[in-house]
Design a protein around this motif. Sequence first.
Motif, PDB file in Angstrom:
ATOM      1  N   GLY A 190       0.814  -1.210   0.000  1.00  0.00           N
ATOM      2  CA  GLY A 190       0.000   0.000   0.000  1.00  0.00           C
ATOM      3  C   GLY A 190       0.845   1.255   0.000  1.00  0.00           C
ATOM      4  O   GLY A 190       0.566   2.211  -0.736  1.00  0.00           O
ATOM      5  N   ALA A 191       1.903   1.254   0.811  1.00  0.00           N
ATOM      6  CA  ALA A 191       2.786   2.419   0.883  1.00  0.00           C
ATOM      7  C   ALA A 191       3.478   2.657  -0.454  1.00  0.00           C
ATOM      8  O   ALA A 191       3.598   3.799  -0.912  1.00  0.00           O
ATOM      9  N   HIS A 192       3.922   1.578  -1.082  1.00  0.00           N
ATOM     10  CA  HIS A 192       4.594   1.712  -2.380  1.00  0.00           C
ATOM     11  C   HIS A 192       3.622   2.247  -3.430  1.00  0.00           C
ATOM     12  O   HIS A 192       3.981   3.127  -4.232  1.00  0.00           O
ATOM     13  N   LEU A 193       2.405   1.741  -3.432  1.00  0.00           N
ATOM     14  CA  LEU A 193       1.424   2.181  -4.415  1.00  0.00           C
ATOM     15  C   LEU A 193       1.122   3.660  -4.260  1.00  0.00           C
ATOM     16  O   LEU A 193       1.069   4.405  -5.248  1.00  0.00           O
ATOM     17  N   MET A 194       0.922   4.105  -3.010  1.00  0.00           N
ATOM     18  CA  MET A 194       0.566   5.498  -2.787  1.00  0.00           C
ATOM     19  C   MET A 194       1.710   6.430  -3.159  1.00  0.00           C
ATOM     20  O   MET A 194       1.488   7.560  -3.593  1.00  0.00           O
ATOM     21  N   THR A 195       2.943   5.958  -3.002  1.00  0.00           N
ATOM     22  CA  THR A 195       4.099   6.775  -3.379  1.00  0.00           C
ATOM     23  C   THR A 195       4.271   6.830  -4.894  1.00  0.00           C
ATOM     24  O   THR A 195       4.558   7.882  -5.459  1.00  0.00           O
ATOM     25  N   SER A 196       4.053   5.701  -5.537  1.00  0.00           N
ATOM     26  CA  SER A 196       4.319   5.614  -6.977  1.00  0.00           C
ATOM     27  C   SER A 196       3.163   6.119  -7.836  1.00  0.00           C
ATOM     28  O   SER A 196       3.382   6.650  -8.929  1.00  0.00           O
ATOM     29  N   GLU A 202      -5.894   5.442 -12.479  1.00  0.00           N
ATOM     30  CA  GLU A 202      -5.739   4.079 -12.981  1.00  0.00           C
ATOM     31  C   GLU A 202      -5.317   3.122 -11.875  1.00  0.00           C
ATOM     32  O   GLU A 202      -5.561   1.910 -11.966  1.00  0.00           O
ATOM     33  N   ALA A 203      -4.676   3.658 -10.836  1.00  0.00           N
ATOM     34  CA  ALA A 203      -4.218   2.818  -9.726  1.00  0.00           C
ATOM     35  C   ALA A 203      -5.292   2.642  -8.648  1.00  0.00           C
ATOM     36  O   ALA A 203      -5.082   1.913  -7.681  1.00  0.00           O
ATOM     37  N   LYS A 204      -6.443   3.297  -8.820  1.00  0.00           N
ATOM     38  CA  LYS A 204      -7.476   3.276  -7.792  1.00  0.00           C
ATOM     39  C   LYS A 204      -7.992   1.871  -7.477  1.00  0.00           C
ATOM     40  O   LYS A 204      -8.167   1.537  -6.300  1.00  0.00           O
ATOM     41  N   PRO A 205      -8.264   1.018  -8.483  1.00  0.00           N
ATOM     42  CA  PRO A 205      -8.727  -0.337  -8.154  1.00  0.00           C
ATOM     43  C   PRO A 205      -7.760  -1.107  -7.255  1.00  0.00           C
ATOM     44  O   PRO A 205      -8.174  -1.804  -6.332  1.00  0.00           O
ATOM     45  N   GLU A 206      -6.464  -0.983  -7.520  1.00  0.00           N
ATOM     46  CA  GLU A 206      -5.471  -1.664  -6.692  1.00  0.00           C
ATOM     47  C   GLU A 206      -5.409  -1.020  -5.304  1.00  0.00           C
ATOM     48  O   GLU A 206      -5.254  -1.726  -4.293  1.00  0.00           O
ATOM     49  N   GLU A 207      -5.528   0.287  -5.246  1.00  0.00           N
ATOM     50  CA  GLU A 207      -5.568   0.964  -3.947  1.00  0.00           C
ATOM     51  C   GLU A 207      -6.742   0.460  -3.118  1.00  0.00           C
ATOM     52  O   GLU A 207      -6.598   0.177  -1.918  1.00  0.00           O
ATOM     53  N   ILE A 208      -7.891   0.333  -3.751  1.00  0.00           N
ATOM     54  CA  ILE A 208      -9.086  -0.166  -3.051  1.00  0.00           C
ATOM     55  C   ILE A 208      -8.879  -1.602  -2.576  1.00  0.00           C
ATOM     56  O   ILE A 208      -9.237  -1.959  -1.447  1.00  0.00           O
ATOM     57  N   ARG A 209      -8.269  -2.416  -3.416  1.00  0.00           N
ATOM     58  CA  ARG A 209      -8.015  -3.812  -3.036  1.00  0.00           C
ATOM     59  C   ARG A 209      -7.119  -3.899  -1.807  1.00  0.00           C
ATOM     60  O   ARG A 209      -7.412  -4.627  -0.846  1.00  0.00           O
ATOM     61  N   LEU A 210      -6.015  -3.156  -1.824  1.00  0.00           N
ATOM     62  CA  LEU A 210      -5.071  -3.199  -0.710  1.00  0.00           C
ATOM     63  C   LEU A 210      -5.674  -2.621   0.564  1.00  0.00           C
ATOM     64  O   LEU A 210      -5.549  -3.205   1.653  1.00  0.00           O
ATOM     65  N   ALA A 211      -6.345  -1.477   0.441  1.00  0.00           N
ATOM     66  CA  ALA A 211      -6.957  -0.843   1.612  1.00  0.00           C
ATOM     67  C   ALA A 211      -8.032  -1.740   2.211  1.00  0.00           C
ATOM     68  O   ALA A 211      -8.189  -1.805   3.442  1.00  0.00           O
TER      69      ALA A 211
END
Length: 268
Positions: A190-196, A202-211
């Motif tokens: 999650g930390a890597h995704l939010m930084t990158s 486009e990264a929102k679905p993955e953010e939702i999955r991780l959160a």
Amino acid sequence: MKKSAALLACIALALSSCSSNAERDTSRKAVLDYSKNYVHLPLDEYAFDELTLRTVSTAWHTLMSECYAHHGQSYAVPSVDTPQPGGLYGSWNVEYAKKYGYSQKESRGSDDSAPDDINTRCQEEVKAAFSDVELDEKEYRFVGELNSQAYTYASQTDEWKNIRSEWWTCLRERGLTPREGESDWMSEEGAHLMTSSQGNEEAKPEEIRLATIEAECNQKVGMAQRLGDIEASYQGPLIEKNQAKLNQLKEEKEKRVAKAREIIATRQ
């Protein structure tokens, strides 16, 4: 921010185990407000807390919107009831996480077409009208110090550490890598995704999955409630020892918040 302040408080106390001699009142509990995505702790009653800031901020934006409208310009006002990112104890509200991930994109402020002179003029007008609403953050630093003390006491207990360890175990079982620093409330992924991603939709679905995974693990072990209860139990005695001063701060806070609510209710 709160966590680093807590660490400084611990150093200042010069205790290897800050919670060893601290008083507790286990009747004090945290309240998880799912509708606002907010963890209420006892000191919030007196503090320059997130919900107070949100109310005062919405009143400011309401006045700005009124001024902009007089000049034929639009200005988005955030709702005071809009759920906000619940950063205390990480992602804990599963329904919020499924909908927004770690945070939702909030619309506020003027549109890009508004001339700078209108913004400057409205800022000056609102500032003059806002003097009896705006809280002096310096006055509430005392509450922040008590808050940091309670957090430090709580976070040094074995109970606190064991609860976090349960959460980490759940994250590993779900395929995530926990970050185990004292101030870390997110997985490595999650930390890597939010930084990158830097807010890339486009990264929102993955953010939702991780959160969502993090929130489901939080819910499974009851981390937010259990940690909140520990922290609340240390806040209780600190409140009792400083009740007179805290009551003064609460009275002033309530006056100004009431004025902010009046602006929100009557100017929209």
